[in-house]
Design a protein around this motif. Structure first.
Motif, PDB file in Angstrom:
ATOM      1  N   UNK A 151      28.805 -26.662 -35.325  1.00 49.63           N
ATOM      2  CA  UNK A 151      29.072 -27.889 -34.449  1.00 49.63           C
ATOM      3  C   UNK A 151      29.621 -28.880 -35.568  1.00 49.63           C
ATOM      4  N   UNK A 152      30.890 -29.213 -35.020  1.00 46.24           N
ATOM      5  CA  UNK A 152      31.503 -30.375 -36.044  1.00 46.24           C
ATOM      6  C   UNK A 152      31.513 -31.674 -35.316  1.00 46.24           C
ATOM      7  N   UNK A 153      31.199 -32.790 -36.087  1.00 44.60           N
ATOM      8  CA  UNK A 153      31.270 -34.198 -35.444  1.00 44.60           C
ATOM      9  C   UNK A 153      32.780 -34.550 -35.562  1.00 44.60           C
ATOM     10  N   UNK A 154      32.975 -35.560 -35.075  1.00 46.19           N
ATOM     11  CA  UNK A 154      34.502 -36.257 -35.252  1.00 46.19           C
ATOM     12  C   UNK A 154      34.807 -36.452 -36.759  1.00 46.19           C
ATOM     13  N   UNK A 212      43.114 -22.689 -37.353  1.00 48.45           N
ATOM     14  CA  UNK A 212      44.305 -21.886 -37.166  1.00 48.45           C
ATOM     15  C   UNK A 212      44.091 -20.588 -36.552  1.00 48.45           C
ATOM     16  N   UNK A 213      44.996 -20.238 -35.393  1.00 49.59           N
ATOM     17  CA  UNK A 213      44.633 -18.978 -34.571  1.00 49.59           C
ATOM     18  C   UNK A 213      43.640 -18.851 -33.985  1.00 49.59           C
ATOM     19  N   UNK A 214      42.664 -20.010 -33.663  1.00 52.10           N
ATOM     20  CA  UNK A 214      41.336 -19.662 -33.178  1.00 52.10           C
ATOM     21  C   UNK A 214      41.192 -20.090 -31.703  1.00 52.10           C
ATOM     22  N   UNK A 215      41.042 -19.259 -30.987  1.00 52.62           N
ATOM     23  CA  UNK A 215      41.125 -19.750 -29.032  1.00 52.62           C
ATOM     24  C   UNK A 215      39.637 -20.082 -28.889  1.00 52.62           C
ATOM     25  N   UNK A 216      38.577 -20.133 -29.780  1.00 54.14           N
ATOM     26  CA  UNK A 216      37.249 -20.224 -29.401  1.00 54.14           C
ATOM     27  C   UNK A 216      36.781 -21.630 -29.686  1.00 54.14           C
ATOM     28  N   UNK A 217      37.575 -22.603 -29.949  1.00 57.53           N
ATOM     29  CA  UNK A 217      36.972 -24.065 -30.297  1.00 57.53           C
ATOM     30  C   UNK A 217      36.610 -24.736 -29.023  1.00 57.53           C
ATOM     31  N   UNK A 225      32.267 -36.006 -25.597  1.00 62.82           N
ATOM     32  CA  UNK A 225      32.274 -37.155 -26.718  1.00 62.82           C
ATOM     33  C   UNK A 225      33.110 -36.838 -28.235  1.00 62.82           C
ATOM     34  N   UNK A 226      33.704 -35.703 -28.135  1.00 64.34           N
ATOM     35  CA  UNK A 226      34.808 -35.206 -29.170  1.00 64.34           C
ATOM     36  C   UNK A 226      33.887 -34.266 -30.174  1.00 64.34           C
ATOM     37  N   UNK A 227      32.800 -33.997 -29.938  1.00 70.00           N
ATOM     38  CA  UNK A 227      31.995 -32.706 -30.809  1.00 70.00           C
ATOM     39  C   UNK A 227      32.774 -31.719 -30.414  1.00 70.00           C
ATOM     40  N   UNK A 228      33.034 -30.917 -31.656  1.00 69.87           N
ATOM     41  CA  UNK A 228      33.735 -29.578 -31.520  1.00 69.87           C
ATOM     42  C   UNK A 228      32.597 -28.382 -31.689  1.00 69.87           C
ATOM     43  N   UNK A 229      32.644 -27.262 -31.173  1.00 68.05           N
ATOM     44  CA  UNK A 229      32.044 -26.212 -31.328  1.00 68.05           C
ATOM     45  C   UNK A 229      32.929 -24.941 -31.641  1.00 68.05           C
ATOM     46  N   UNK A 230      32.636 -24.408 -32.843  1.00 70.08           N
ATOM     47  CA  UNK A 230      33.727 -23.242 -33.117  1.00 70.08           C
ATOM     48  C   UNK A 230      32.791 -21.807 -33.059  1.00 70.08           C
ATOM     49  N   UNK A 231      33.280 -21.291 -31.812  1.00 69.71           N
ATOM     50  CA  UNK A 231      32.501 -20.015 -31.402  1.00 69.71           C
ATOM     51  C   UNK A 231      33.130 -18.799 -31.952  1.00 69.71           C
ATOM     52  N   UNK A 232      34.119 -18.831 -32.862  1.00 74.75           N
ATOM     53  CA  UNK A 232      34.661 -17.626 -33.303  1.00 74.75           C
ATOM     54  C   UNK A 232      33.804 -16.918 -34.280  1.00 74.75           C
ATOM     55  N   UNK A 233      33.520 -15.531 -34.105  1.00 70.72           N
ATOM     56  CA  UNK A 233      32.694 -14.859 -35.080  1.00 70.72           C
ATOM     57  C   UNK A 233      33.483 -13.992 -35.900  1.00 70.72           C
ATOM     58  N   UNK A 234      34.529 -14.466 -36.146  1.00 68.51           N
ATOM     59  CA  UNK A 234      35.261 -13.666 -37.329  1.00 68.51           C
ATOM     60  C   UNK A 234      35.733 -14.531 -38.329  1.00 68.51           C
ATOM     61  N   UNK A 235      36.471 -14.165 -39.620  1.00 73.67           N
ATOM     62  CA  UNK A 235      37.156 -15.106 -40.507  1.00 73.67           C
ATOM     63  C   UNK A 235      36.473 -15.979 -41.258  1.00 73.67           C
ATOM     64  N   UNK A 236      37.085 -17.178 -41.342  1.00 73.13           N
ATOM     65  CA  UNK A 236      36.578 -18.185 -42.165  1.00 73.13           C
ATOM     66  C   UNK A 236      35.327 -19.049 -41.371  1.00 73.13           C
ATOM     67  N   UNK A 237      35.695 -18.911 -39.778  1.00 70.46           N
ATOM     68  CA  UNK A 237      34.579 -19.483 -38.951  1.00 70.46           C
ATOM     69  C   UNK A 237      33.215 -18.845 -39.216  1.00 70.46           C
ATOM     70  N   UNK A 238      33.488 -17.414 -39.392  1.00 72.34           N
ATOM     71  CA  UNK A 238      32.029 -16.716 -39.412  1.00 72.34           C
ATOM     72  C   UNK A 238      31.464 -17.025 -40.868  1.00 72.34           C
TER      73      UNK A 238
END
Length: 296
Positions: A155-158, A167-172, A177-190
C-alpha cells in the motif's frame, strides 16, 4: 516483424488502461464496462462492519485449522490461547478440528474457506480470450453482497515512490483517495512487499501474509488481482470496496492480511480492498469486475 508487432500489441493491451488519452477516448464507448456511483460515500455494497465480521470469521477458522503451528504465538498470549481452546471445545466435532497423528491440519485453505463462508474460489485460465488467468467460484454459492476476494499488495500513500515498480505492471490499483495498491507478485514489487512485511514483523507476530506471492496462499481470498475486467459479453458480478482495517483487529490474525504499508512511520489504518458480489454467483462462474468506477 510479426512477432515483434505481436509483443508490442500485448504490451499495449496491458498498459492502455493506465494511458490517460486512451481512457478519455474510450470510456464513453465502453459504458457497459464502467461502474457509476453518485458519490464516493455511496461506493459500498456492504457495510465495513460486515466486511470486518467476514474476515474475522474466515481468519479465525484458518487460525484454528492451523492451531498446532501457532504455539509460538499462543505461548505469549495466554488469554488468546484460552479463547481459541474455548472455541474448540464449544464447537461440534468438525473437519476443521481433525488432525493427523503429528498434530498437523489436514485441510487446505480452500476447504476452510468453504466450511467458513460456504464457497471456495481458485485461479484458472480465464473464459475470456487472451485474458490469461482469472478467478472462479469452484464450489458452493456466493450470495449478493458477500466478500468473495481480497486485493493483495503493498500500500502506497500519495507521493510515495512507485515509479520503478509501476513499469510494465498491470496490477496497480488506485483507490478513490489516491492510495495505490501494488498487487504484482513478481519482480521488484515482490521484493518490496517481502521487505516491508519482514520489516514490520514483531517477534513471532506477522503483521501480513507473504504467501499470496506463491502458488499456495494461506489466505484463499488473496487472489483478487487476477479478477478480470468485464466485457460486453461478460457483465461484472463483483466490485471493489475499500476497507480500512480497524485498530482492534486481533494481532494473532494479522498474519492473514495480504497487505502491508510501504512507509512504516506513517500512522494510519491499513488500507485493504475487498471484492464484493453485485449479484448471486453460482458454482463454476468466473468473477468479473469493473476496472473503472466513475463517481459523479
Amino acid at each position: 516483424p510479426i512477432a515483434m508487432l505481436g509483443a508490442l500489441r500485448r504490451r499495449w493491451d496491458a498498459y492502455k488502461y493506465r494511458f490517460v488519452p486512451w481512457l478519455a477516448l474510450n470510456l464513453r464507448r465502453k459504458r457497459r464496462t464502467l461502474r457509476y456511483v453518485p458519490e464516493s460515500s455511496q461506493d459500498k455494497i456492504t457495510s465495513d462492519e460486515d466486511v470486518f465480521e467476514t474476515l474475522l470469521k474466515l481468519f479465525k477458522a484458518l487460525f484454528i485449522n492451523d492451531l498446532s503451528r501457532q504455539e509460538h504465538i499462543l505461548s505469549l498470549l495466554p488469554e488468546v490461547k484460552c479463547k481459541y481452546l474455548g472455541l474448540l471445545t464449544e464447537q461440534k466435532p468438525s473437519k476443521l478440528n481433525l488432525c493427523d497423528q503429528q498434530g498437523q491440519h489436514v485441510f487446505s485453505p480452500e476447504e476452510v474457506l468453504f466450511d467458513a463462508l460456504g464457497f471456495s474460489i481458485t485461479r484458472d485460465q480465464s473464459s475470456l480470450v487472451s485474458a490469461g488467468t482469472g478467478v472462479f467460484v469452484t464450489k458452493g454459492f456466493v450470495p449478493k453482497g458477500t466478500v468473495v476476494s481480497m486485493y493483495p499488495g503493498t500500500v502506497y500513500r500519495k507521493h510515495e515512490p512507485i515509479f520503478f515498480q509501476s513499469l510494465g505492471n498491470p496490477f496497480i490499483f488506485r483507490c478513490i483517495d489516491g492510495v495505490l495498491i501494488d498487487g504484482n507478485d513478481k519482480g521488484l514489487s515482490r521484493s518490496v512487499y517481502r521487505s516491508c512485511s519482514r520489516r514490520d514483523q514483531l517477534g513471532p507476530f506477522q503483521m501480513s501474509d507473504e504467501s499470496w506471492l506463491t502458488a499456495a496462499p494461506q489466505n484463499p481470498l488473496a487472489v483478487g488481482q487476477y479478477v478480470n475486467n468485464c466485457s460486453r459479453e461478460k457483465a461484472a458480478n463483483v466490485c471493489y470496496q475499500e476497507f480500512d482495517v480497524p485498530e482492534c483487529f486481533p494481532v494473532e490474525l494479522k498474519q492473514y492480511l495480504p497487505n502491508i504499508v510501504y512507509s512504516h512511520d506513517i500512522e494510519s489504518l491499513l488500507r485493504c480492498v475487498v471484492l464484493v458480489t453485485l449479484r448471486d454467483v453460482k458454482q463454476g462462474e468466473e468473477l468479473f469486475s469493473n476496472y473503472y468506477t466513475v463517481i459523479n
